[in-house]
Write an enzyme that holds these catalytic residues in place. Structure first.
Site, short mmCIF file in Angstrom:
data_model
loop_
_atom_site.label_atom_id
_atom_site.label_comp_id
_atom_site.label_asym_id
_atom_site.label_seq_id
_atom_site.Cartn_x
_atom_site.Cartn_y
_atom_site.Cartn_z
N ARG A 67 -5.56 4.17 -5.81
CA ARG A 67 -5.94 5.58 -5.71
C ARG A 67 -4.97 6.38 -6.56
O ARG A 67 -3.76 6.29 -6.39
CB ARG A 67 -5.88 6.04 -4.26
CG ARG A 67 -6.67 5.15 -3.29
CD ARG A 67 -6.36 5.49 -1.84
NE ARG A 67 -4.96 5.32 -1.52
CZ ARG A 67 -4.29 6.06 -0.64
NH1 ARG A 67 -4.90 7.04 0.01
NH2 ARG A 67 -3.01 5.85 -0.40
N ASP A 126 0.86 -1.19 0.00
CA ASP A 126 0.00 0.00 0.00
C ASP A 126 0.88 1.22 0.00
O ASP A 126 1.84 1.29 0.72
CB ASP A 126 -0.96 0.02 1.18
CG ASP A 126 -1.91 -1.17 1.05
OD1 ASP A 126 -2.55 -1.29 0.00
OD2 ASP A 126 -1.93 -1.94 2.01
N THR A 127 0.38 2.18 -0.66
CA THR A 127 1.26 3.19 -1.23
C THR A 127 0.53 4.51 -1.30
O THR A 127 -0.68 4.56 -1.24
CB THR A 127 1.66 2.72 -2.64
OG1 THR A 127 2.30 1.46 -2.54
CG2 THR A 127 2.57 3.68 -3.35
N THR A 128 1.28 5.59 -1.48
CA THR A 128 0.65 6.86 -1.81
C THR A 128 1.35 7.47 -3.00
O THR A 128 2.58 7.56 -3.04
CB THR A 128 0.65 7.83 -0.61
OG1 THR A 128 -0.12 8.98 -0.92
CG2 THR A 128 2.04 8.22 -0.20
N MET A 132 -1.86 3.97 -7.42
CA MET A 132 -1.19 3.07 -6.49
C MET A 132 -1.96 1.77 -6.30
O MET A 132 -3.00 1.54 -6.91
CB MET A 132 -0.97 3.79 -5.17
CG MET A 132 -2.17 4.60 -4.72
SD MET A 132 -1.77 5.88 -3.53
CE MET A 132 -2.51 7.33 -4.27
#
Length: 566
Positions: A529, A373-375, A454
Site C-alpha cells: 500500500r 507489514d507496515t504503514t 509498503m
C-alpha cells in the site's frame, strides 16, 4: 431517442469547440482516483482519520514533522496490526528552503544477551519469527523525538491528542484492517495480553465495529507528558521489561535506555534524468536503486508499462538486485557493506547482461564483488517541505506479544536476523537486523516527490515500478501508484504474483517466457500500500496520491477562511 441524443452531443461538441473534445479524452483514463492538488499542505496515509489528524495539525501552523507524528500516532491506534510504539521507523526529510535531504534510521537493536549462542543453548536452530526472542528494541518513539527536536513547531504533547481521543472513544475498524486482523487472530491467541486487548469478547472486531484501546491511550498520555523518557526509562520501559521477563526474554533496562536513533546520509542513483534516494543499510533500499540501475540498461518498452517486454525486464532486474541484497546487506556498524559497488553503473551493466530477453531466470545468484507489514505515509507542508516516512511492526501485530497494560504489540524485526555466523546479517547483541521498511524520495528540476510502498520484501521492487511509471511513462503520482504491479513473495524463483488488470495477452506471453504467474484481484494488498506527495517548486503547488489498495486518502490542509466583505 438514441439518435436524438447523438445529435445533441454532436451539436454540443460543435458549439463548445476543441476544449470539450479534449476534456472527453482527459476523462478516459486508466486509473480511478484523481491526484490531489493544492497550494497548501497534504497528508497521505492509509487511514482517513490519520490523514485528517495530520491535515488539522498543518492547519494549526504545524510543520510537516508535526503533522507526520500526529498522523503516525493515530495510525498506531487505527492500524494496530501494522505499526505502533513497539515498532521501528525510517524517514527522509527534504527541506525546501535549502534543498537539503536528511535521513533518520530509527530501527532498534537486538538485546545485548540475545545472541546465536544464547538461542542454540536453548535448542533453537532457526531465528524465531514470533514470540519474545524475535523482539528488538523499538525505535519509533525516539525517532519521533529526534524529528520533532529539529523541525517541530507545535508543542510535543499536542501532537498525541488525536491518537488519545481515538483510543479512548474508539473508531470503526476499516475493511482491509479487519481482514488482516482476522488473518492473525490465531497468533494473538498465543499471548494472553494480546488476546485481552485485540480480541474483545474473544473475537476480531468486525468491519465498522467500534474498537477502543484505553491501554494505548494511557501509553500515549505518558509519552505526551514525559517525552521519549517515558518509553525508554520510565513507566512504559518498566512494562516492556516485565513483559519480557515473564516470557523468558533477554531485554534489559540498559538495552532500552542506551538506544538512540541515528542520522544517516541518504544513498542515491540516477534513473534516466531523475535522481532517486533511499536510506543506506541496514535497510534494503539499496535493492531498489540497483534494480533501477539494471532497468536503465534497457529502453522503456513503447508498448507500455505492463507490456510483456517491460514486465519481463522489471522482473529479471528485481531478481538480480534481490540476490545481491540478500547476500551483502546488514548492519554497517558490524561489517563493511559494499554500497558503492552495488550501486555502480558498471556493476549494473554486468548484472543486466545476464538478462535473457526471451527467458525467465529461475536460479539467480548474487554477483561477484571485489574487496521488511507496515504503514507508509508522506507529508508535504505549505512551504514545500516533504517528509517520507515509514513505520512498522514487521508482521501483523509483530511478535504477537503485547506490552502489559500499555495496549501495543512489540515488533518481531529480530526474525530477520540469520543464525549463520558468516552472514552479514548474523544475530548479535546490540546489532540491528536487515530491514525491509524503506522511505524514498526522487527529484528532477522543480519536481520533488516523497513516496513509499509498503509490504515487506515487496518494497524495493514496488519502488522501482513506481519510479519507472513516473519517469518512463510520464504518469502523475496517482496514476503511477495505481498502475498494475507484480511482486515476488518467494524471492528469486520464477513464481510471480501479478494483478488481473494486466491483459491476458501479456500473461500468456510472460508464461511462455517461463514466468509462473499467480493472478490476484485488480487491487490486491499483496502489492503493498503506497502514498506519495509532490512539490512543484516553480509553482508552489503540492500534489498528493493515496493507494486504492489501502483504506486511506490524501487529505489537503484547509486554509483559514476569512469572512468576505460584501
Amino acid at each position: 431517442m438514441n439518435a436524438l441524443r447523438s445529435v445533441v452531443v454532436c451539436l454540443a461538441i460543435a458549439l463548445t469547440g476543441c476544449a470539450f473534445t479534449v476534456s472527453l479524452f482527459a476523462q478516459d483514463r486508466s486509473y480511478g482516483r484523481s491526484v490531489v492538488a493544492t497550494q497548501y499542505g497534504i497528508v497521505a496515509t492509509s487511514q482517513v482519520s490519520a490523514s485528517q489528524a495530520g491535515a488539522r495539525v498543518l492547519e494549526q501552523g504545524g510543520s510537516a514533522i508535526d503533522a507526520a507524528i500526529a498522523a503516525n500516532a493515530v495510525l498506531n491506534v487505527t492500524e494496530p496490526n501494522t505499526n505502533g510504539m513497539g515498532g521501528d521507523l525510517f524517514a527522509i526529510y527534504w527541506e525546501a528552503k535549502t534543498g537539503k535531504l536528511y535521513g533518520l534510521n530509527a530501527s532498534g537493536w537486538a538485546p545485548k544477551a540475545l545472541t546465536i549462542e544464547h538461542l542454540r543453548a536453548r535448542g533453537v536452530t532457526e531465528m524465531p519469527q514470533y514470540g519474545i526472542d524475535s523482539v528488538t528494541v523499538p525505535g519509533v518513539v525516539d525517532g519521533w523525538a529526534k524529528l520533532h527536536e529539529r523541525w517541530g513547531r507545535l508543542p510535543w504533547r499536542d501532537l498525541f491528542q488525536p491518537a488519545i481521543f481515538y483510543a479512548d472513544h474508539g473508531f470503526p475498524v476499516a475493511e482491509i484492517i479487519h481482514a488482516w486482523w482476522e488473518s492473525d487472530s490465531k497468533g494473538l491467541i498465543t499471548n494472553p495480553e494480546s488476546q485481552r486487548v485485540f480480541l474483545p469478547g474473544g473475537k476480531v472486531p468486525e468491519t465498522g465495529e467500534v474498537f477502543r484501546n484505553p491501554d494505548v491511550a494511557r501509553a500515549f498520555r505518558l509519552v505526551a507528558e514525559q517525552g521519549e523518557t517515558a518509553f525508554y526509562k520510565g513507566e512504559i520501559a518498566k512494562a516492556i521489561l516485565k513483559t519480557s521477563d515473564d516470557l523468558g526474554g533477554t531485554m534489559t533496562a540498559d538495552d532500552l535506555a542506551s538506544y538512540s536513533a541515528e542520522w544517516v546520509e541518504p544513498i542515491h542513483t540516477t534513473y534516466r534524468d531523475w535522481t532517486v534516494y533511499e536510506l543506506p543499510p541496514n535497510g534494503d533500499g539499496i535493492a531498489a536503486l540497483e534494480m533501477l540501475n539494471i532497468m536503465e540498461r534497457f529502453p522503456a518498452d513503447s508498448s507500455g508499462p505492463h507490456s510483456p517486454g517491460e514486465l519481463h525486464t522489471r522482473i529479471e532486474a528485481m531478481k538480480l538486485a534481490y540476490a545481491d541484497v540478500k547476500a551483502y546487506d546488514g548492519d554497517p556498524r558490524f561489517g563493511k557493506i559494499p554500497v558503492e559497488q552495488l550501486l555502480s553503473k558498471d556493476y549494473a551493466a554486468k548484472r543486466a547482461a545476464l538478462i535473457d530477453p526471451a527467458r525467465a531466470n529461475c536460479t539467480v545468484a548474487p554477483g561477484a564483488l571485489g574487496t521488511s507489514d507496515t504503514t507508509y505515509f508522506s507529508v508535504v507542508d505549505r512551504e514545500g517541505n516533504i517528509l517520507s516516512i515509514i513505520q512498522s511492526n514487521y508482521n501483523n501485530f509483530g511478535s504477537n506479544v503485547t506490552v502489559q497494560g500499555m495496549g501495543f504489540a512489540l515488533q518481531d524485526r529480530g526474525g530477520l536476523f540469520s543464525l549463520d555466523a558468516k552472514s552479514p546479517n548474523a544475530l548479535a547483541g546490540r546489532k540491528r537486523p536487515f530491514h525491509t521498511i524503506i522511505p524514498a524520495f526522487m527529484q528532477h528540476g522543480d519536481q520533488h516527490i516523497g513516496f513509499g510502498i509498503m509490504g515487506g520484501l515487496n518494497q524495493p521492487l514496488a519502488h522501482a515500478q513506481f519510479v519507472s511509471n513516473v519517469v518512463d511513462y510520464h504518469m502523475n503520482i496517482q496514476a503511477a501508484m495505481e498502475e498494475p504491479r507484480f511482486t515476488d513473495r518467494q524471492q528469486l524463483a520464477c513464481k510471480i504474483v501479478i494483478e488481473s488488470r494486466v491483459t491476458q495477452a501479456t500473461i500468456d506471453a510472460l508464461t511462455k517466457m517461463g514466468h509462473v504467474l499467480q493472478v490476484h484481484p485488480d487491487y490486491t494488498s499483496q502489492m503493498g500500500r503506497g502514498q506519495a506527495v509532490l512539490h512543484d517548486s516553480s509553482t508552489g503547488v503540492n500534489f498528493g496520491a493515496s493507494d486504492p489498495r489501502a483504506d486511506g486518502a490524501a487529505i489537503p490542509e484547509q486554509p483559514k477562511f476569512a469572512a468576505q466583505k460584501p
